[in-house]
Design a protein around this motif. Structure first.
Motif, PDB file in Angstrom:
ATOM      1  N   ALA A  11       1.073  -1.253   0.000  1.00  0.00           N
ATOM      2  CA  ALA A  11       0.109  -0.141  -0.065  1.00  0.00           C
ATOM      3  C   ALA A  11       0.871   1.238   0.080  1.00  0.00           C
ATOM      4  CB  ALA A  11      -0.835  -0.131   1.284  1.00  0.00           C
ATOM      5  N   GLU A  12       1.788   1.179   0.754  1.00  0.00           N
ATOM      6  CA  GLU A  12       2.837   2.353   0.729  1.00  0.00           C
ATOM      7  C   GLU A  12       3.574   2.717  -0.615  1.00  0.00           C
ATOM      8  OE1 GLU A  12       7.088   3.294   3.089  1.00  0.00           O
ATOM      9  OE2 GLU A  12       5.651   2.348   4.124  1.00  0.00           O
ATOM     10  N   ASP A  13       3.950   1.563  -1.170  1.00  0.00           N
ATOM     11  CA  ASP A  13       5.108   1.542  -2.316  1.00  0.00           C
ATOM     12  C   ASP A  13       3.840   2.178  -3.505  1.00  0.00           C
ATOM     13  OD1 ASP A  13       6.981   0.903  -0.810  1.00  0.00           O
ATOM     14  OD2 ASP A  13       7.173  -1.011  -1.660  1.00  0.00           O
ATOM     15  N   THR A  14       2.498   1.704  -3.581  1.00  0.00           N
ATOM     16  CA  THR A  14       1.724   2.099  -4.579  1.00  0.00           C
ATOM     17  C   THR A  14       0.820   3.212  -4.376  1.00  0.00           C
ATOM     18  OG1 THR A  14       0.268   0.488  -3.851  1.00  0.00           O
ATOM     19  CG2 THR A  14       1.940  -0.362  -5.655  1.00  0.00           C
ATOM     20  N   ALA A  15       0.889   3.796  -3.154  1.00  0.00           N
ATOM     21  CA  ALA A  15      -0.326   4.797  -2.508  1.00  0.00           C
ATOM     22  C   ALA A  15      -1.746   4.346  -2.615  1.00  0.00           C
ATOM     23  CB  ALA A  15      -0.031   6.196  -3.556  1.00  0.00           C
ATOM     24  N   MET A  16      -1.835   2.900  -2.322  1.00  0.00           N
ATOM     25  CA  MET A  16      -3.099   2.261  -2.590  1.00  0.00           C
ATOM     26  C   MET A  16      -3.511   2.447  -0.920  1.00  0.00           C
ATOM     27  SD  MET A  16      -2.733  -0.833  -4.418  1.00  0.00           S
ATOM     28  CE  MET A  16      -3.621  -1.540  -5.785  1.00  0.00           C
ATOM     29  N   LYS A  17      -4.828   2.232  -0.788  1.00  0.00           N
ATOM     30  CA  LYS A  17      -5.367   2.113   0.572  1.00  0.00           C
ATOM     31  C   LYS A  17      -5.066   0.634   0.891  1.00  0.00           C
ATOM     32  CE  LYS A  17      -9.670   4.727  -0.469  1.00  0.00           C
ATOM     33  NZ  LYS A  17     -11.013   4.478  -0.434  1.00  0.00           N
TER      34      LYS A  17
END
Length: 91
Positions: A11-17
């Motif tokens: 989530a952090e690396d892809t800016a996903m929830k």
């Protein structure tokens, strides 16, 4: 690293929830399983190949009793790392 740690990193690396990252990971795992169960293989260039291998029937020994037993033939999942991945791992 466990699944929840991996989901947080994804989530952090892809800016996903985190919930979206978890759905993605669950879908990826389900698709890999489906591909292997169908007898196909999944090749991810630069990473590796997921495939199914056949193990033949063999004799074994029950460690508790020493009795000889027959271990049935079966299919097992296998992962073979790609050349690029192996090179990066061994730097």
């Amino acid at each position: 690293m466990n699944k929840s740690d991996f989901i947080a990193k994804l989530a952090e690396d892809t800016a996903m929830k985190k919930s979206d990252a978890e759905k993605f990971l669950d879908a990826f795992v389900a698709n890999v399983k489906e591909i292997l169960i169908s007898g196909d293989k999944l090749q991810l260039v630069g990473f590796g190949t997921f495939e199914t291998k056949e193990r033949s029937e063999k004799e074994g020994v029950n460690p508790a009793t020493g009795e000889k037993i027959t271990i049935a033939a079966c299919k097992v999942p296998a992962f073979k790392p790609g050349k690029i991945f192996k090179e990066e791992l061994n730097r």
